[in-house]
Design an enzyme around this catalytic site. Structure first.
Site, short mmCIF file in Angstrom:
data_model
loop_
_atom_site.label_atom_id
_atom_site.label_comp_id
_atom_site.label_asym_id
_atom_site.label_seq_id
_atom_site.Cartn_x
_atom_site.Cartn_y
_atom_site.Cartn_z
N GLY A 198 -5.86 11.28 3.94
CA GLY A 198 -6.51 12.67 3.68
C GLY A 198 -7.43 12.51 2.63
N GLY A 205 -12.58 -1.77 17.16
CA GLY A 205 -11.08 -1.77 16.57
C GLY A 205 -10.04 -2.22 17.53
N HIS A 250 0.72 -1.24 0.01
CA HIS A 250 -0.05 -0.01 -0.25
C HIS A 250 0.90 1.40 -0.09
CE1 HIS A 250 -2.71 -3.13 1.87
NE2 HIS A 250 -3.48 -2.58 1.10
N SER A 305 -10.37 4.30 8.64
CA SER A 305 -11.07 5.59 9.14
C SER A 305 -12.56 5.37 8.70
CB SER A 305 -10.31 6.80 8.51
OG SER A 305 -10.45 6.72 7.11
#
Length: 578
Positions: free
Chosen positions: A403, A487, A217, A446
């Site tokens: 972001g 989580g 990634h 997220s």
């Protein structure tokens, strides 16, 4: 660099549409990914794979007879959402259950796990095998913590062949686990990759140096060494993969048979790979290891990363038979699949058009829903302005997509909230619509966590009453409980939780002391901001940054920073709650 794109946020959707248009012989598109365009004449176990986009031929390129039945595909380097995975699993189901296979990354574990639970709740046998082949991401004694890289392919192939052979779920799962236990990989990189629309690579490698133990990634390597020759790289690969702790055989490697997979990560050319493989083959032969089936090419990429990995699957008789079984997919074909026996896919009719009726709501709750819409609009604007910086701090030890994911998530949440609020939704329904949209469009860890937060707060605010400050206190406390349960992160792990807990605790204490809600929230937002910046001094214990340890020291956690930023947005645009 990645050069061809339109709007970066539209890249994954447009890529998947183009792939489906080019590969209709094998696949058809469904919400969240692709499934086979044909089905077997008899019921079989279905193998569903998946992960973020940017890795072609993983994951969509491996859907077809003899291999996967479906692939859930997320945003670049971000896991698909739980709803997307569930959609693909249901569409791929062939009547004998669904086995989910994916690389062992936090976001994938969360989303696939939630989808598995939803599918199982409807009586479908659904199970999971996580791929853990990367030897550099955790020591042999903690192999269950390792991440999946190009070894995904070997596990997928064994699982798909076992399903095609007509085995039941217990057997398919056991064989996939055996393949995973016998697969080892190691990767290196010479330069980082660039996400669509990004101006900088996710990491850089100094001239003349090579990063060892990179992530697919765009995570930087675990260490750097001088750039070797092609033969030197082959020797490094074989030495590490044949070390005593990595060979999954009690008597060592001599006499073993393996599948060898030399994988290019994006911009290393085939000719270079063959130079490396020439020496890999010599070294394996000298070690007494027989390469039963060599493969050189691209199997799990990372956009345009300049890098290479070597995967070894240690065979036994049954695994070798399954590995050699025919498969026919857009990106991988072996043997001869008798397509004359295949039937057209059974496509479920579309749901009835039109919006579903909304729960009844009170006037006060509708007013609050309108404020939620305003806050989400402002949140998207704030994240859009901060997205580049959030990506920069994420790239220090992660994959640099935080972001971008937050921008996609907040935009989708604002749009969904606007739509349902305009139809008369209350606070709960508005927040739950925003949660679903955020999770679907952001993907990744997220996206999952923010969906949990919004749903938790929504459940306490309700649709049919006038919410109070105490409701918001309970909502934040419930968000903390749900996020930490979901989580598994705690304060000190260098995650969003490090800012969420001070936010909830400070607000609850201030409200309990009789402080005006606006002032209480201001105190809470300040506490979250302070806590987020303090994560710079922490070592990560969760998520992808965990693998890189001290590299993240001095840089705050991007999830905590973005939560604190949104707390400030609430302070500015949501002055009262009841």
């Amino acid at each position: 660099m990645t050069r061809l794109w339109n709007a970066p946020d539209d890249f994954p959707d447009e890529m998947l549409a183009g792939f489906t248009a080019a590969s209709g012989r094998w696949v058809r598109q469904v919400p969240g990914g692709v499934v086979r365009s044909t089905r077997d004449p008899r019921p079989t176990v279905s193998v569903v794979v998946g992960g973020g986009s940017g890795h072609y031929p993983a994951f969509a390129g491996l859907v077809g007879p003899g291999l996967a039945h479906g692939a859930a595909v997320g945003n670049p380097f971000s896991s698909p959402s739980a709803r997307q995975v569930e959609s693909v699993a249901r569409a791929a189901d062939q009547g004998r259950g669904v086995l989910m296979c994916y690389g062992n990354y936090a976001g994938d574990v969360l989303h696939f796990g939630e989808a598995e639970a939803a599918v199982r709740a409807d009586g479908i046998d659904c199970r999971t095998v996580r791929v853990t082949d990367d030897i550099f991401s955790a020591p042999a004694g903690r192999a269950e913590q390792r991440r999946g890289i190009a070894g995904d392919f070997t596990v997928f192939k064994i699982a798909g062949a076992a399903a095609a052979a007509g085995h039941d779920m217990d057997t398919v799962e056991a064989l996939a686990r055996r393949a995973n236990a016998r697969t080892r990989s190691m990767g290196v990189a010479f330069s980082g990759c660039r996400l669509p629309g990004a101006t900088e690579p996710l990491f850089t490698v100094p001239e003349g140096r090579m990063a060892i133990g990179l992530g697919i990634h765009g995570e930087p390597g675990i260490a750097e060494v001088d750039m070797p020759t092609a033969d030197g790289l082959a020797e490094l690969f074989v030495e590490r993969l044949l070390s005593a702790e990595e060979v999954p055989l009690p008597d060592g490697p001599r006499g073993a048979r393996v599948v060898a997979l030399l994988n290019g990560l994006g911009s290393v050319k085939y000719e270079e790979l063959y130079v490396v493989y020439r020496r890999v083959a010599e070294l394996l032969d000298a070690a007494g290891v027989t390469v039963a089936d060599p493969h050189v090419g691209e199997y799990c990429t990372s956009f345009d990363m300049a890098g290479v990995s070597l995967t070894l699957l240690w065979l036994d008789g049954e695994l070798e038979r399954l590995w050699s079984a025919p498969a026919d997919t857009p990106a991988f074909r072996t043997g001869s699949v008798d397509t004359s026996l295949l039937l057209p896919a059974q496509i479920a009719p579309d749901a009835e058009s039109g919006s579903e009726p909304l729960p009844e709501s009170s006037r006060a709750s509708r007013r609050l829903a309108a404020r939620i819409v305003t806050t989400l609009d402002a949140s998207h604007a704030a994240i859009d302005a901060a997205a580049e910086e959030l990506g920069r701090i994420d790239a220090v030890a992660g994959d640099g997509d935080h972001g971008v994911g937050m921008r996609r998530g907040t935009r989708a949440a604002a749009r969904a909230a606007t739509e349902v609020a305009a139809r008369g939704a209350g606070a709960l329904t508005t927040l739950h619509a925003a949660a679903d949209a955020w999770s679907d469009k952001a993907g990744g860890t997220s996206g999952a966590i923010w969906a949990v937060i919004l749903r938790a707060v929504g459940r306490e605010l309700g649709d049919d009453r006038e919410p109070t400050r105490e409701d918001l206190v309970r909502g934040l406390n419930r968000a903390v409980e749900d996020v930490t349960s979901y989580g598994k992160a705690a304060v000190g792990d260098k995650t969003l939780v490090d800012a969420l807990v001070p936010l909830a605790d400070t607000f609850a204490a201030a409200v309990g002391a009789g402080t005006d809600p606006t002032a209480a929230w201001s105190q809470a937002a300040a506490a979250a901001e302070t806590a987020a910046q303090a994560t710079a001094d922490l070592l990560p214990h969760r998520g992808r940054a965990r693998t890189h340890g001290e590299r993240s020291l001095g840089t705050p956690d991007p999830g905590a920073v973005s939560l604190a930023a949104l707390a400030r947005v609430v302070e500015q645009s949501f002055s009262t709650v009841g």
